[in-house]
Scaffold this active site. Sequence first.
Site, mmCIF file in Angstrom:
data_model
loop_
_atom_site.group_PDB
_atom_site.id
_atom_site.type_symbol
_atom_site.label_atom_id
_atom_site.label_comp_id
_atom_site.label_asym_id
_atom_site.label_seq_id
_atom_site.Cartn_x
_atom_site.Cartn_y
_atom_site.Cartn_z
ATOM 1 N N TYR A 124 0.848 -1.254 0.025
ATOM 2 C CA TYR A 124 -0.032 0.024 0.000
ATOM 3 C C TYR A 124 0.888 1.199 0.051
ATOM 4 O O TYR A 124 0.298 2.353 0.012
ATOM 5 C CB TYR A 124 -0.894 -0.010 1.275
ATOM 6 N N LYS A 191 3.783 -14.159 5.672
ATOM 7 C CA LYS A 191 3.888 -15.025 5.117
ATOM 8 C C LYS A 191 5.323 -14.998 4.347
ATOM 9 O O LYS A 191 5.729 -14.792 3.411
ATOM 10 C CB LYS A 191 3.189 -14.928 3.660
ATOM 11 N N ASP A 227 -2.187 -17.346 6.142
ATOM 12 C CA ASP A 227 -3.327 -18.233 5.663
ATOM 13 C C ASP A 227 -4.015 -18.914 6.747
ATOM 14 O O ASP A 227 -5.077 -19.197 6.893
ATOM 15 C CB ASP A 227 -2.913 -19.110 4.391
ATOM 16 N N ASP A 251 -5.372 -4.839 6.639
ATOM 17 C CA ASP A 251 -6.473 -4.352 5.942
ATOM 18 C C ASP A 251 -7.628 -5.499 5.717
ATOM 19 O O ASP A 251 -8.719 -5.184 6.025
ATOM 20 C CB ASP A 251 -6.212 -3.775 4.468
#
Length: 357
Positions: A124, A191, A227, A251
């Site tokens: 972002y 991740k 995940d 987000d």
Amino acid sequence: MTHRVTLIPGDGIGPEVADATRMVMDAAHPGIDWVSATAGAGALETHGSLLPPETLDSIRDCRVALKGPITTPVGTGFRSVNVALRQELDLFAAVRPARALPGVPIRHPGTDLVVIRENTEDLYQGIEFERGSADAEALREELHRLAGFDVRADAGITLKPISVTGTRRIVRFAFEYAWANHRRKVTLGHKSNVMRYSDGLFLKTFIELSGDPLISRDVEVEEIQIDHLSMSLAWEPEAFDVLLLPNLYGDILSDLCAGLVGGLGLIPGANIGWEYAVFEPVHGSAPDIAGRGLANPIAMILSGAMMLRHLREPSAADAVERAVDTVLEAGAVRTPDLGGASSTSEVGRAIAAAAAS
Ligand code: NAD
């Protein structure tokens, strides 16, 4: 005590939920001097800019703002106003509590989470290269030259920078928050097995800092792949407390947490930096229901409670939160997203009356 606060109603349902919120704030703490400012699609029409310089000046002057949601025109080359605001004012930490509220039936009534999202870096940050542009082509060639990476010629490119500097301050912030708010655990989502140099660095910095008892202050720590965290949150949200996340995951999981406790109409948010703070609901401008009195103002009202606490008005903040609980528990006055038939302003009036009593 009197406080000057910039009020930005925003677009879509923004003005409706902002009116209701102002009513509640004034009932709980009459000493707020509101300074009106504009941003978003409305500001583009009146001031020729989505984020007029006067609005930024007003926030810098008051240091605190309460803001409604803003519509970002899609596909027109405009940068998101929210992203710009967070970067201009260096509001590096987003805080988004999601707790089960009385009278709102949910699957996991023990849910009480706080998402802390890094607000300035990651995908972002806004470093983007348009498909087919000369800059995208130059970047493709450079990537090939540097490391043999082959990016397709018809690819658009968005970069994901995550720095030690940016991570250190959000990690420290998360532990400070957890300690000050009597939270038991901070869980970091990442991740790092796939994005070794961005998420990997986020994780490594977290592990380094959390090993220092002066920083982690006896708060329990845990790290988990994003995940797996998503699945676990849907399955057993009670197992988590404070979630510390890079920008994009923060987000997405904020909305997931909203879903866990009854929807976007209930989740408040704060964007905090060293100098300034902007309080806003997590939801957007909801064009599908705008202008019809259907919007739930509670997310923005609870954002106002967070603002009062930031302004060191804890009893007024408590009064607002108690008033929200009282009205929800009674169940008679609620907006359609919670199965009721009341309007935005009726909910605002009921909460304002409860806050004043
Ligand atoms: P949204 O949050 O506006 O709406 C998603 C769904 O939730 C819609 O069905 C909407 O009706 C419902 N909803 C949202 N807030 C509600 C409320 N208070 N009461 C009842 N129902 C509510 O998300 P979107 O539709 O993806 O985005 C619409 C616009 O908002 C876009 O322009 C987007 O860029 C912008 N946006 C702004 C912010 C912000 O200003 N902080 C955040 C998210 C999205």
